[in-house]
Scaffold this motif. Sequence first.
Motif, mmCIF file in Angstrom:
data_model
loop_
_atom_site.group_PDB
_atom_site.id
_atom_site.type_symbol
_atom_site.label_atom_id
_atom_site.label_comp_id
_atom_site.label_asym_id
_atom_site.label_seq_id
_atom_site.Cartn_x
_atom_site.Cartn_y
_atom_site.Cartn_z
ATOM 1 N N LYS A 129 0.830 -1.184 0.000
ATOM 2 C CA LYS A 129 0.000 0.000 0.000
ATOM 3 C C LYS A 129 0.878 1.253 0.000
ATOM 4 C CE LYS A 129 -3.762 -2.243 2.524
ATOM 5 N NZ LYS A 129 -4.637 -2.192 3.732
ATOM 6 N N PRO A 130 0.472 2.281 -0.706
ATOM 7 C CA PRO A 130 1.276 3.512 -0.720
ATOM 8 C C PRO A 130 1.333 4.133 0.660
ATOM 9 C CG PRO A 130 -0.868 3.872 -1.756
ATOM 10 C CD PRO A 130 -0.766 2.391 -1.528
ATOM 11 N N SER A 131 2.498 4.701 0.958
ATOM 12 C CA SER A 131 2.680 5.324 2.265
ATOM 13 C C SER A 131 1.876 6.618 2.349
ATOM 14 C CB SER A 131 4.174 5.622 2.492
ATOM 15 O OG SER A 131 4.926 4.432 2.424
ATOM 16 N N ARG A 132 1.409 6.882 3.535
ATOM 17 C CA ARG A 132 0.622 8.086 3.742
ATOM 18 C C ARG A 132 1.556 9.258 4.030
ATOM 19 N NH1 ARG A 132 -3.476 8.191 8.690
ATOM 20 N NH2 ARG A 132 -1.439 8.092 9.750
ATOM 21 N N LEU A 133 1.335 10.341 3.351
ATOM 22 C CA LEU A 133 2.153 11.519 3.544
ATOM 23 C C LEU A 133 1.828 12.164 4.879
ATOM 24 C CD1 LEU A 133 1.976 13.113 -0.021
ATOM 25 C CD2 LEU A 133 3.783 11.693 0.941
ATOM 26 N N LEU A 134 2.900 12.476 5.625
ATOM 27 C CA LEU A 134 2.726 13.116 6.921
ATOM 28 C C LEU A 134 2.952 14.610 6.749
ATOM 29 C CD1 LEU A 134 4.649 10.586 9.198
ATOM 30 C CD2 LEU A 134 2.187 10.719 8.741
#
Length: 278
Positions: A129-134
């Motif tokens: 899954k694509p990483s979530r931008l913080l």
Amino acid sequence: MGSDGLMAGGSRSLGTALPGSPEPRLGGGLAVSAGLHAGLAVALLLATIYAPRGNAWATTGAGGGAVKINAVGSLPGVPLPLPAVVSTSRVADPTKGLYKNEPAPKNVPPPDATALQKFEKEKKLPPSKPSRLLEDNSPPPPGAIPYGQGGTPAMPYTQFTTGSGSQGGVGMTGPTGAAGEFGTRYSWYVEAVQRRISGNWLQSTIDPSIRFAPRVVVEFQIFRDGTAGNIQIITRSGNASVDRSALRAVQDSVPFPTLPGDYSGSYVSVQFWFEFHR
């Protein structure tokens, strides 16, 4: 008569017999002598033909059959050939043994060994899954430089970092009506001012108990002859020791290099900032 007869007798050949003696016969003796000479000649002829011949020492040159012998001063010893040593052909043995190498033990697995499973073709892993931008929602610190807003930062134009972790920077602007942005056209002058001030920042004069201090901003003006005026702190760090070291760094750097000859303004406004980290 007697003398005449003797004379007459003396004049006879030896082959005639005297009166009253028997008549000599020479035919048989001559034949024997001739036969002996003939046999001797035949023997010599046969000897020269059948006799064994030795080395011929005579030469056929102008010496007339003379033998020529050269004297030898010294004759070195002639080494005799050594008897041949016959050895048995052997295969090279990498071991250090004197006779034969022991047979290598057979690789027999122990009875309690477990056979390894053969690897099959690797299967592709499922897509991750694509990483979530913080996003950082914390407020920016004072004097932060905006970016991505389509505008130019107010300051600094150039930055520097010291070995202790401290940082600094400088920005320059000309007065209204001066030709263009000063920092863009005269970047070499901005860097010269930055190197002089950063070299005169004596961080050893700061209180040793201070480990970190916020940004200090010093503002001043550089005139055409390199002199400076209106030196003042417009943003303080909250620590007097750090503020004094920043102000002293600017004051100790005067005079600065003269302004560029093709610059139309009479002075340049400078803002220099310092961030102390120990």
